[in-house]
Design a protein around this motif. Structure first.
Motif, PDB file in Angstrom:
ATOM      1  N   GLN A 276       0.832  -1.195   0.000  1.00  0.00           N
ATOM      2  CA  GLN A 276       0.000   0.000   0.000  1.00  0.00           C
ATOM      3  C   GLN A 276       0.873   1.253   0.000  1.00  0.00           C
ATOM      4  O   GLN A 276       1.957   1.264   0.575  1.00  0.00           O
ATOM      5  N   GLY A 277       0.374   2.301  -0.653  1.00  0.00           N
ATOM      6  CA  GLY A 277       1.072   3.577  -0.601  1.00  0.00           C
ATOM      7  C   GLY A 277       1.252   4.206  -1.962  1.00  0.00           C
ATOM      8  O   GLY A 277       0.553   3.892  -2.918  1.00  0.00           O
ATOM      9  N   ARG A 278       2.214   5.124  -2.018  1.00  0.00           N
ATOM     10  CA  ARG A 278       2.488   5.874  -3.235  1.00  0.00           C
ATOM     11  C   ARG A 278       3.921   5.611  -3.687  1.00  0.00           C
ATOM     12  O   ARG A 278       4.854   5.620  -2.886  1.00  0.00           O
ATOM     13  N   SER A 279       4.069   5.352  -4.975  1.00  0.00           N
ATOM     14  CA  SER A 279       5.392   5.123  -5.557  1.00  0.00           C
ATOM     15  C   SER A 279       6.248   6.373  -5.373  1.00  0.00           C
ATOM     16  O   SER A 279       5.748   7.497  -5.439  1.00  0.00           O
ATOM     17  N   PRO A 280       7.557   6.208  -5.110  1.00  0.00           N
ATOM     18  CA  PRO A 280       8.361   4.982  -5.191  1.00  0.00           C
ATOM     19  C   PRO A 280       8.567   4.267  -3.854  1.00  0.00           C
ATOM     20  O   PRO A 280       9.300   3.288  -3.813  1.00  0.00           O
ATOM     21  N   ALA A 281       7.962   4.767  -2.780  1.00  0.00           N
ATOM     22  CA  ALA A 281       8.175   4.134  -1.469  1.00  0.00           C
ATOM     23  C   ALA A 281       6.847   3.643  -0.922  1.00  0.00           C
ATOM     24  O   ALA A 281       6.096   4.390  -0.304  1.00  0.00           O
ATOM     25  N   MET A 282       6.545   2.377  -1.193  1.00  0.00           N
ATOM     26  CA  MET A 282       5.319   1.759  -0.705  1.00  0.00           C
ATOM     27  C   MET A 282       5.647   0.832   0.461  1.00  0.00           C
ATOM     28  O   MET A 282       6.786   0.407   0.632  1.00  0.00           O
ATOM     29  N   ASP A 283       4.626   0.506   1.221  1.00  0.00           N
ATOM     30  CA  ASP A 283       4.801  -0.294   2.423  1.00  0.00           C
ATOM     31  C   ASP A 283       4.163  -1.668   2.232  1.00  0.00           C
ATOM     32  O   ASP A 283       2.956  -1.764   1.984  1.00  0.00           O
ATOM     33  N   ALA A 284       4.947  -2.722   2.312  1.00  0.00           N
ATOM     34  CA  ALA A 284       4.413  -4.079   2.316  1.00  0.00           C
ATOM     35  C   ALA A 284       3.927  -4.379   3.723  1.00  0.00           C
ATOM     36  O   ALA A 284       4.669  -4.214   4.701  1.00  0.00           O
ATOM     37  N   MET A 285       2.669  -4.830   3.825  1.00  0.00           N
ATOM     38  CA  MET A 285       2.054  -4.998   5.135  1.00  0.00           C
ATOM     39  C   MET A 285       1.417  -6.380   5.270  1.00  0.00           C
ATOM     40  O   MET A 285       0.936  -6.947   4.294  1.00  0.00           O
ATOM     41  N   LEU A 286       1.383  -6.861   6.497  1.00  0.00           N
ATOM     42  CA  LEU A 286       0.630  -8.055   6.842  1.00  0.00           C
ATOM     43  C   LEU A 286      -0.496  -7.619   7.769  1.00  0.00           C
ATOM     44  O   LEU A 286      -0.247  -7.051   8.835  1.00  0.00           O
ATOM     45  N   MET A 287      -1.723  -7.876   7.344  1.00  0.00           N
ATOM     46  CA  MET A 287      -2.894  -7.484   8.114  1.00  0.00           C
ATOM     47  C   MET A 287      -3.557  -8.746   8.665  1.00  0.00           C
ATOM     48  O   MET A 287      -3.788  -9.700   7.931  1.00  0.00           O
ATOM     49  N   ARG A 288      -3.841  -8.746   9.964  1.00  0.00           N
ATOM     50  CA  ARG A 288      -4.467  -9.895  10.612  1.00  0.00           C
ATOM     51  C   ARG A 288      -5.836  -9.496  11.155  1.00  0.00           C
ATOM     52  O   ARG A 288      -5.987  -8.411  11.733  1.00  0.00           O
ATOM     53  N   ARG A 289      -6.800 -10.373  10.981  1.00  0.00           N
ATOM     54  CA  ARG A 289      -8.141 -10.117  11.491  1.00  0.00           C
ATOM     55  C   ARG A 289      -8.251 -10.671  12.907  1.00  0.00           C
ATOM     56  O   ARG A 289      -8.436 -11.867  13.109  1.00  0.00           O
ATOM     57  N   GLY A 290      -8.122  -9.785  13.885  1.00  0.00           N
ATOM     58  CA  GLY A 290      -8.187 -10.191  15.287  1.00  0.00           C
ATOM     59  C   GLY A 290      -9.564  -9.976  15.871  1.00  0.00           C
ATOM     60  O   GLY A 290     -10.442  -9.361  15.261  1.00  0.00           O
ATOM     61  N   VAL A 291      -9.767 -10.462  17.086  1.00  0.00           N
ATOM     62  CA  VAL A 291     -11.074 -10.336  17.744  1.00  0.00           C
ATOM     63  C   VAL A 291     -11.395  -8.880  18.062  1.00  0.00           C
ATOM     64  O   VAL A 291     -12.566  -8.504  18.175  1.00  0.00           O
ATOM     65  N   ASN A 292     -10.369  -8.071  18.225  1.00  0.00           N
ATOM     66  CA  ASN A 292     -10.576  -6.659  18.559  1.00  0.00           C
ATOM     67  C   ASN A 292     -10.321  -5.729  17.378  1.00  0.00           C
ATOM     68  O   ASN A 292     -10.113  -4.534  17.550  1.00  0.00           O
ATOM     69  N   GLY A 293     -10.322  -6.280  16.182  1.00  0.00           N
ATOM     70  CA  GLY A 293     -10.087  -5.463  14.999  1.00  0.00           C
ATOM     71  C   GLY A 293      -8.879  -5.941  14.216  1.00  0.00           C
ATOM     72  O   GLY A 293      -8.280  -6.986  14.523  1.00  0.00           O
ATOM     73  N   THR A 294      -8.512  -5.177  13.228  1.00  0.00           N
ATOM     74  CA  THR A 294      -7.412  -5.543  12.343  1.00  0.00           C
ATOM     75  C   THR A 294      -6.075  -5.105  12.930  1.00  0.00           C
ATOM     76  O   THR A 294      -5.925  -3.953  13.364  1.00  0.00           O
ATOM     77  N   VAL A 295      -5.128  -6.017  12.940  1.00  0.00           N
ATOM     78  CA  VAL A 295      -3.767  -5.720  13.395  1.00  0.00           C
ATOM     79  C   VAL A 295      -2.882  -5.615  12.158  1.00  0.00           C
ATOM     80  O   VAL A 295      -2.877  -6.516  11.317  1.00  0.00           O
ATOM     81  N   VAL A 296      -2.147  -4.514  12.045  1.00  0.00           N
ATOM     82  CA  VAL A 296      -1.333  -4.250  10.858  1.00  0.00           C
ATOM     83  C   VAL A 296       0.147  -4.274  11.238  1.00  0.00           C
ATOM     84  O   VAL A 296       0.575  -3.589  12.167  1.00  0.00           O
ATOM     85  N   GLU A 297       0.909  -5.071  10.499  1.00  0.00           N
ATOM     86  CA  GLU A 297       2.352  -5.150  10.698  1.00  0.00           C
ATOM     87  C   GLU A 297       3.056  -4.665   9.436  1.00  0.00           C
ATOM     88  O   GLU A 297       2.829  -5.181   8.346  1.00  0.00           O
TER      89      GLU A 297
END
Length: 218
Positions: free
Chosen positions: A176-197
């Motif tokens: 996600q993001g804008r070129s040329p520096a985008m962020d590769a992320m791992l999103m987890r669906r937790g019981v209290n919402g989404t956790v983003v790494e």
């Protein structure tokens, strides 16, 4: 001059993928065993194991091998898990995901790319646990949920429905993001919402329809 693709594949793993901290044994074995050259357009086959993205048509490209390795290691599909891939492309990453998991459903917006990937997978005898659908992931609808979602192109904003397609504790890889520096992320669906790494910085072409809206300056 003929190319020793097996040797080229071994060199790619040892000199490109492993040095980029891809150390999971299952991931390395998968990359080492699947003939990447079989998923590359014939005119570019000599570049199948080079450290570069390769065009596949419609302004899209195969990821660099190092990025494919990091993507697989970030998600680490288990043998009993089901995967949704958004963006089939050449079908190579689809093959890798299928080797690691129980089932892959892959969405491809372009019918010719979907057909070509399907043919390549069948030719490699790897289609038994893969379903490729000609569909736009931004408009696709399903009531099914998946353990893993792999997004193979960049987005400006992660659509809410993609997270709804995750099972509890499921994980989604996206850039996600804008070129040329985008962020590769791992999103987890937790019981209290989404956790983003946040995993690492990279740069990918946007999925069709997922680019930022043009900004008008007056």
């Amino acid at each position: 001059m003929s190319i020793d693709y097996a040797k080229a594949r071994e060199t790619m793993v040892e000199q490109q993928v492993r040095p980029w901290d891809v150390l999971d044994v299952r991931v390395l074995e998968t990359i080492a065993s699947i003939p990447r050259e079989a998923f590359v357009p014939e005119a570019l086959r000599a570049l199948a194991y080079s450290d570069t993205a390769l065009p596949i048509g419609h302004g899209e490209a195969m990821m660099k091998p190092v990025l494919e390795g990091r993507t697989l290691q970030s998600l680490l599909p288990a043998a009993e898990e089901c995967v949704l891939e958004i963006g089939t492309g050449s079908g190579y990453l689809t093959a890798c995901l299928a080797r690691l998991s129980r089932e892959v459903v892959s969405l491809e917006r372009h019918a010719d790319l979907a057909d070509a990937a399907r043919a390549r997978l069948q030719a490699q005898g790897m289609a038994s646990n893969i379903g490729i659908e000609h569909a736009d992931a931004l408009a696709w609808q399903t009531t099914r949920q998946f353990d893993v979602i792999c997004v193979t192109g960049a987005v400006d904003t992660v659509p809410a429905q993609w997270l709804e397609w995750l099972k509890p504790d499921g994980r989604l890889f996206v850039v996600q993001g804008r070129s040329p520096a985008m962020d590769a992320m791992l999103m987890r669906r937790g019981v209290n919402g989404t956790v983003v790494e946040s995993l690492f910085e990279t740069d990918l072409p946007y999925l069709a329809g997922a680019a930022p809206r043009p900004e008008f300056i007056f």
